[in-house]
Design a protein around this motif. Structure first.
Motif, short mmCIF file in Angstrom:
data_model
loop_
_atom_site.label_atom_id
_atom_site.label_comp_id
_atom_site.label_asym_id
_atom_site.label_seq_id
_atom_site.Cartn_x
_atom_site.Cartn_y
_atom_site.Cartn_z
N VAL A 141 10.51 -11.16 -5.58
CA VAL A 141 10.50 -9.96 -4.75
C VAL A 141 11.28 -8.83 -5.42
CG1 VAL A 141 11.13 -9.01 -2.49
CG2 VAL A 141 10.30 -11.37 -2.67
N GLU A 142 10.71 -7.62 -5.38
CA GLU A 142 11.40 -6.42 -5.86
C GLU A 142 11.26 -5.33 -4.82
OE1 GLU A 142 10.39 -5.50 -10.16
OE2 GLU A 142 8.78 -6.92 -9.66
N ASP A 143 12.17 -4.34 -4.86
CA ASP A 143 12.04 -3.18 -3.98
C ASP A 143 10.72 -2.49 -4.29
OD1 ASP A 143 14.46 -3.74 -2.87
OD2 ASP A 143 15.58 -2.29 -4.07
N GLY A 144 10.10 -1.93 -3.24
CA GLY A 144 8.82 -1.29 -3.46
C GLY A 144 8.58 -0.14 -2.51
N THR A 145 7.37 0.39 -2.56
CA THR A 145 6.95 1.49 -1.70
C THR A 145 6.19 0.93 -0.50
OG1 THR A 145 4.85 1.69 -2.85
CG2 THR A 145 6.73 2.97 -3.73
N LEU A 146 5.82 1.78 0.44
CA LEU A 146 4.98 1.34 1.55
C LEU A 146 3.65 0.81 1.02
CD1 LEU A 146 4.35 1.07 4.59
CD2 LEU A 146 3.39 3.38 4.50
N GLU A 147 3.12 1.47 0.00
CA GLU A 147 1.86 1.02 -0.60
C GLU A 147 2.01 -0.39 -1.16
OE1 GLU A 147 -1.36 2.32 -4.07
OE2 GLU A 147 0.51 3.43 -3.83
N ASP A 148 3.12 -0.64 -1.86
CA ASP A 148 3.38 -1.99 -2.37
C ASP A 148 3.41 -3.00 -1.23
OD1 ASP A 148 3.66 -1.25 -5.09
OD2 ASP A 148 5.77 -0.71 -4.78
N ASP A 149 4.07 -2.62 -0.15
CA ASP A 149 4.24 -3.54 0.98
C ASP A 149 2.90 -3.84 1.65
OD1 ASP A 149 6.93 -4.54 2.44
OD2 ASP A 149 5.29 -4.40 3.89
N GLN A 150 2.06 -2.82 1.77
CA GLN A 150 0.75 -3.04 2.38
C GLN A 150 -0.16 -3.85 1.45
OE1 GLN A 150 0.20 1.21 3.42
NE2 GLN A 150 -0.28 0.49 5.49
N ASN A 151 -0.01 -3.63 0.14
CA ASN A 151 -0.80 -4.40 -0.84
C ASN A 151 -0.54 -5.90 -0.75
OD1 ASN A 151 -2.00 -2.13 -1.91
ND2 ASN A 151 -0.64 -1.98 -3.66
N ARG A 152 0.71 -6.28 -0.40
CA ARG A 152 1.08 -7.69 -0.42
C ARG A 152 0.69 -8.40 0.88
NH1 ARG A 152 5.33 -9.36 2.52
NH2 ARG A 152 6.54 -7.76 3.59
N ARG A 153 0.18 -7.66 1.86
CA ARG A 153 -0.19 -8.26 3.15
C ARG A 153 -1.39 -9.17 2.99
NH1 ARG A 153 3.75 -7.30 7.22
NH2 ARG A 153 5.13 -5.86 6.10
N ASP A 154 -1.49 -10.17 3.90
CA ASP A 154 -2.56 -11.15 3.74
C ASP A 154 -3.95 -10.60 4.03
OD1 ASP A 154 -2.06 -10.92 6.47
OD2 ASP A 154 -1.60 -13.04 6.79
N PHE A 155 -4.08 -9.83 5.14
CA PHE A 155 -5.40 -9.33 5.54
C PHE A 155 -5.32 -7.86 5.91
CE2 PHE A 155 -5.01 -13.83 6.91
CZ PHE A 155 -5.76 -14.37 5.88
N THR A 156 -6.45 -7.19 5.80
CA THR A 156 -6.48 -5.74 6.09
C THR A 156 -6.03 -5.44 7.52
OG1 THR A 156 -8.81 -5.88 6.77
CG2 THR A 156 -8.36 -5.38 4.45
N ILE A 157 -6.36 -6.35 8.45
CA ILE A 157 -6.01 -6.11 9.85
C ILE A 157 -4.50 -6.26 10.08
CG2 ILE A 157 -8.28 -6.74 10.71
CD1 ILE A 157 -7.10 -9.46 11.57
N ASN A 158 -3.80 -6.87 9.11
CA ASN A 158 -2.35 -7.03 9.21
C ASN A 158 -1.61 -6.05 8.29
OD1 ASN A 158 -2.62 -9.14 11.04
ND2 ASN A 158 -2.67 -10.69 9.44
N ALA A 159 -2.36 -5.14 7.66
CA ALA A 159 -1.73 -4.16 6.76
C ALA A 159 -1.62 -2.79 7.41
CB ALA A 159 -2.54 -4.06 5.46
N LEU A 160 -2.03 -2.68 8.67
CA LEU A 160 -1.94 -1.41 9.39
C LEU A 160 -0.48 -1.05 9.64
CD1 LEU A 160 -4.67 -2.27 12.04
CD2 LEU A 160 -4.93 -0.60 10.20
N ALA A 161 -0.15 0.23 9.48
CA ALA A 161 1.23 0.69 9.72
C ALA A 161 1.21 1.99 10.51
CB ALA A 161 1.95 0.89 8.38
N ILE A 162 2.26 2.20 11.29
CA ILE A 162 2.44 3.45 12.03
C ILE A 162 3.79 4.04 11.66
CG2 ILE A 162 2.59 4.55 14.30
CD1 ILE A 162 0.95 2.24 15.44
#
Length: 471
Positions: free
Chosen positions: A103-124
């Motif tokens: 694990v390394e520090d990252g951006t929101l994009e990095d965090d969403q990229n690592r999510r398992d499924f698109t429906i779990n990558a939604l952010a507000i």
């Protein structure tokens, strides 16, 4: 999305983000469930910065305690009915032999990229300047509308990196009645052997969630078709298939089992009753025989199945306690009410069933009702009507004879004191005689009648009364 963030906790998070001059987002399951119109008490917050320090300040403002997990870089707190978890945005990389990421520090994009499924990558977004703005880089909302399980990045990499995600894909499909994207399905087939690096406890946790879903067969069909079931629960796979001899075939016991599981799931959310449905015919492959002139038989599959249950529970790391005993008992007894429903129901047969099933009689009857999977409407109606008769008979006999969870009206101590003997074979003979007489209706379930029979049976085997026992 602002209308969905009315809870005061979101404004407090926003204020802390402004004060610390960092960006914060609610992400994952909470956002997904907003679109599915499901209530969720679990809120995951990702912070572009130190998630633990952020959580500690939020906890201070809410006047609650915070739990810190430094190894994972996360912190959690409870506020009223909510469970909140905070983590710094991160990117992950994996080694082939482990599902634990680097694990390394990252951006929101990095965090969403690592999510398992698109429906779990939604952010507000939760900051003041963009409060309530939806960030959906992988069209997760479209996938929710299309009821599709899809990975944000290449499915091959997603599942190879963390093989448990294959089980999670099946679990979400079962829970939500979604379809797994064809590319993801193919990637599960390709990477199925990778499931071997995942701990049995994690696999079984996902398997239990599949079993607890509204229609579990959805998940089991995916597990079977991808080859995962062959690896995690091979005994169940052996049920599949039809053998034909002299033009006579038997039903496919795998798909029959799935139908029984779906049937019982319509009437109970009890996980262990559902496990009993899964295992009720588990020994049919081992007991299958073709008898010329008669056809296929599975004699004794309930007994052998009951003996298989402890090994399967141990293999799957399921609890080896009263849950195991319940499933084992229901597998052992599941043919009994079916036989009663086909024959004239005698009081003695009902007493014996009540005696053996005890408080699990209702669960047993649910299982037996679920076990009727014939497509013949006449047969279904006949079985159901017969089961209703059996259930009424169970109720009548129980009210009259009080056999459920039966305790003998005469104890071993009574027998030893009456005849002046020590514990041994004679005591067992007399106790069994009294039990059988009560179950057969030869005497009533009362102490006076049991004592009379005790003396008679004792004298029959050559014992002499040396002390009088009070009624």
């Amino acid at each position: 999305m602002k209308q969905h963030l009315q809870h005061p906790v979101f404004q407090i998070i926003s204020n802390v983000a402004s004060g610390k001059q960092v960006q914060a987002f609610v992400i994952g399951g909470y956002v997904r469930d907003l679109f599915l119109k499901r209530l969720s008490a679990d809120i995951d917050v990702v912070v572009l910065g130190n998630g633990i320090a952020f959580a500690e300040e939020v906890a201070q403002k809410l006047k609650v305690k915070v739990s810190v997990f430094k190894n994972f870089g996360t912190a959690s707190l409870k506020y009223k009915n909510l469970d909140l978890e905070f983590v710094g945005a991160r990117k992950e990389s994996y080694r082939a032999e482990s599902r634990k990421p680097i694990v390394e520090d990252g951006t929101l994009e990095d965090d969403q990229n690592r999510r398992d499924f698109t429906i779990n990558a939604l952010a507000i977004a939760l900051n003041e300047e963009d409060f309530g703005e939806l960030i959906d880089p992988f069209q997760g909302v479209n996938d929710l509308e299309n009821k599709l399980i899809r990975t944000p990045l290449d499915a091959e990499i997603t599942f190879s990196d963390d093989p448990l995600r294959m089980m999670r894909a099946v679990r979400f499909a079962a829970q939500l009645s979604f379809t797994i994207d064809p590319a993801a399905l193919e990637a599960i087939k390709t990477n199925r052997e990778r499931i071997k690096i995942v701990s049995q406890e994690r696999i079984t946790d996902e398997l239990n969630k599949i079993i607890a879903s509204p229609k579990p067969s959805v998940g089991f069909n995916y597990l079977f078709d991808t080859g995962l079931l062959q690896l995690i629960f091979p005994q169940m796979v052996v049920l599949q298939g039809v053998e034909i001899v002299n033009g006579q075939g038997h039903k496919d016991n795998f798909y029959h089992t799935l139908q029984v599981l779906d049937n019982i799931s319509e009437n109970t959310t009890d996980l262990w009753l559902r496990w009993a449905a899964i295992l009720h015919d588990i020994a049919k492959p081992a007991t299958k025989r073709f008898e010329p002139g008669h056809g296929w038989t599975f004699h004794g599959h309930e007994d052998k199945g009951a003996r298989m249950v402890p090994k399967i529970f141990a293999q799957l790391k399921l609890p080896l306690n009263e849950k195991l005993k319940l499933v084992q008992k229901l597998v052992q007894l599941h043919m009994r009410p079916i036989v009663l429903a086909q024959e004239i129901v005698t009081d003695s047969a009902v007493r014996r069933l009540l005696f053996d099933a005890g408080d699990d009689i209702e669960g047993l009857m649910l299982l037996c009702n679920a076990d009727v999977t014939t497509k013949n409407e006449y047969k279904v109606k006949k079985y159901r009507n017969n089961f209703e008769r059996v259930k009424q008979k169970l109720k009548d006999v129980e009210e009259r004879d009080r056999i459920r969870n039966w305790q003998p009206p005469v104890s071993g101590e009574d027998i030893m004191e009456t005849f002046g003997i020590k514990a041994g074979r004679e005591v067992g003979i007399i106790k069994s005689s009294i039990r059988d007489a009560i179950l057969e209706g030869e005497i009533f379930n009362s102490r006076p009648e049991a004592l009379k029979l005790m003396i008679k049976k004792g004298e029959d085997i050559g014992l002499k009364v040396v002390a009088k026992i009070l009624n």
